[in-house]
Design a protein around this motif. Sequence first.
Motif, PDB file in Angstrom:
ATOM      1  N   SER A   1      -3.602  -2.292  -0.112  1.00 15.73           N
ATOM      2  CA  SER A   1      -3.625  -3.068   1.733  1.00 15.73           C
ATOM      3  C   SER A   1      -2.391  -3.117   2.293  1.00 15.73           C
ATOM      4  O   SER A   1      -2.533  -2.576   3.392  1.00 15.73           O
TER       5      SER A   1
ATOM      6  N   ILE B   1      -1.648   0.397   3.816  1.00 19.18           N
ATOM      7  CA  ILE B   1      -2.420   1.067   5.355  1.00 19.18           C
ATOM      8  C   ILE B   1      -2.215  -0.288   6.080  1.00 19.18           C
ATOM      9  O   ILE B   1      -1.739   0.514   8.051  1.00 19.18           O
ATOM     10  N   VAL B   2      -1.584  -1.378   6.079  1.00 19.52           N
ATOM     11  CA  VAL B   2      -0.602  -2.375   6.895  1.00 19.52           C
ATOM     12  C   VAL B   2      -0.085  -1.447   7.516  1.00 19.52           C
ATOM     13  O   VAL B   2       0.700  -1.844   9.014  1.00 19.52           O
TER      14      VAL B   2
ATOM     15  N   TYR C   1       1.832   1.456   7.530  1.00 19.41           N
ATOM     16  CA  TYR C   1       0.764   2.258   8.076  1.00 19.41           C
ATOM     17  C   TYR C   1       0.499   2.081   9.774  1.00 19.41           C
ATOM     18  O   TYR C   1       1.043   2.609  10.937  1.00 19.41           O
ATOM     19  N   LYS C   2       0.085   1.230   9.647  1.00 22.42           N
ATOM     20  CA  LYS C   2      -0.636   0.580  11.563  1.00 22.42           C
ATOM     21  C   LYS C   2       0.732   0.099  12.046  1.00 22.42           C
ATOM     22  O   LYS C   2       0.645   0.351  12.806  1.00 22.42           O
ATOM     23  N   ILE C   3       1.437  -0.467  11.353  1.00 23.19           N
ATOM     24  CA  ILE C   3       2.496  -1.314  12.537  1.00 23.19           C
ATOM     25  C   ILE C   3       3.310  -0.495  12.496  1.00 23.19           C
ATOM     26  O   ILE C   3       3.725  -0.088  13.857  1.00 23.19           O
TER      27      ILE C   3
ATOM     28  N   GLY D   1       2.609   2.609  13.326  1.00 22.84           N
ATOM     29  CA  GLY D   1       1.989   3.202  14.335  1.00 22.84           C
ATOM     30  C   GLY D   1       1.565   4.696  13.946  1.00 22.84           C
ATOM     31  O   GLY D   1       0.967   5.312  14.478  1.00 22.84           O
ATOM     32  N   HIS D   2       1.249   4.775  12.989  1.00 24.81           N
ATOM     33  CA  HIS D   2       0.484   6.263  11.892  1.00 24.81           C
ATOM     34  C   HIS D   2      -1.303   6.057  12.142  1.00 24.81           C
ATOM     35  O   HIS D   2      -1.284   4.333  11.987  1.00 24.81           O
ATOM     36  N   GLN D   3      -1.799   6.449  12.090  1.00 25.35           N
ATOM     37  CA  GLN D   3      -3.207   6.344  11.967  1.00 25.35           C
ATOM     38  C   GLN D   3      -3.701   6.980  10.885  1.00 25.35           C
ATOM     39  O   GLN D   3      -3.282   7.722   9.996  1.00 25.35           O
ATOM     40  N   VAL D   4      -4.379   5.827  10.721  1.00 30.43           N
ATOM     41  CA  VAL D   4      -5.186   6.257   8.638  1.00 30.43           C
ATOM     42  C   VAL D   4      -6.494   6.630   9.082  1.00 30.43           C
ATOM     43  O   VAL D   4      -7.009   6.073   9.614  1.00 30.43           O
ATOM     44  N   ASP D   5      -6.299   8.228   8.479  1.00 30.04           N
ATOM     45  CA  ASP D   5      -7.860   8.581   8.461  1.00 30.04           C
ATOM     46  C   ASP D   5      -8.235   8.857   7.338  1.00 30.04           C
ATOM     47  O   ASP D   5      -7.520   9.702   6.385  1.00 30.04           O
TER      48      ASP D   5
END
Length: 123
Positions: A38, A41-42, A44-46, A48-52
Motif C-alpha cells: 500500500s 502504491i501510494v 508511486y501515485k504521489i 506521478g508514476h503510473q501503477v499498471d
Amino acid sequence: MLLFNGKKRIPISLGLSFRSLVLRRLLAVCVLVIAIFSVSIVAYKIFGHQVDYTPPSTLSHPFWLIIIAQFIGAAGEEFGWRCFLQPLFQTKLGVLPSSILVGLLWGAGIMFTLRDCCLPSHL
C-alpha cells in the motif's frame, strides 16, 4: 473443525495445531506485506508514476519460464551465500562478523550489477 476454544493451542482440521503466538506473528507478517504494498502504491501515485498491471501474455518470454529462471537464480544465489560463504567465514570470524561481511559483499555485488544495468551513467 474447531478454530478457537479458549486454550493456547488452536487445532486445525488437517491435524496441525499452532500456538496463538505463531498465528499472531503470521497475521503481523500478512498485515506488514499489505502495508508495504500500500505504501509503495501510494508513493508511486504521489510522485506521478503510473501503477499498471502487465498481463503475463504480453511478456516477451513465457511467464512459467520467467518464474523458473527467477527461482533457479534466487535459490542458487542463496545457496552460495548462506550454504558456502557464510559457514566458511563463520569458522574463522564468528556469527555476527561473518554475517556483516557476507552482507557487505552481497551489497557490493548488487551495487556493481545495478551500476552496470540500471543506474544513470553519471553515478
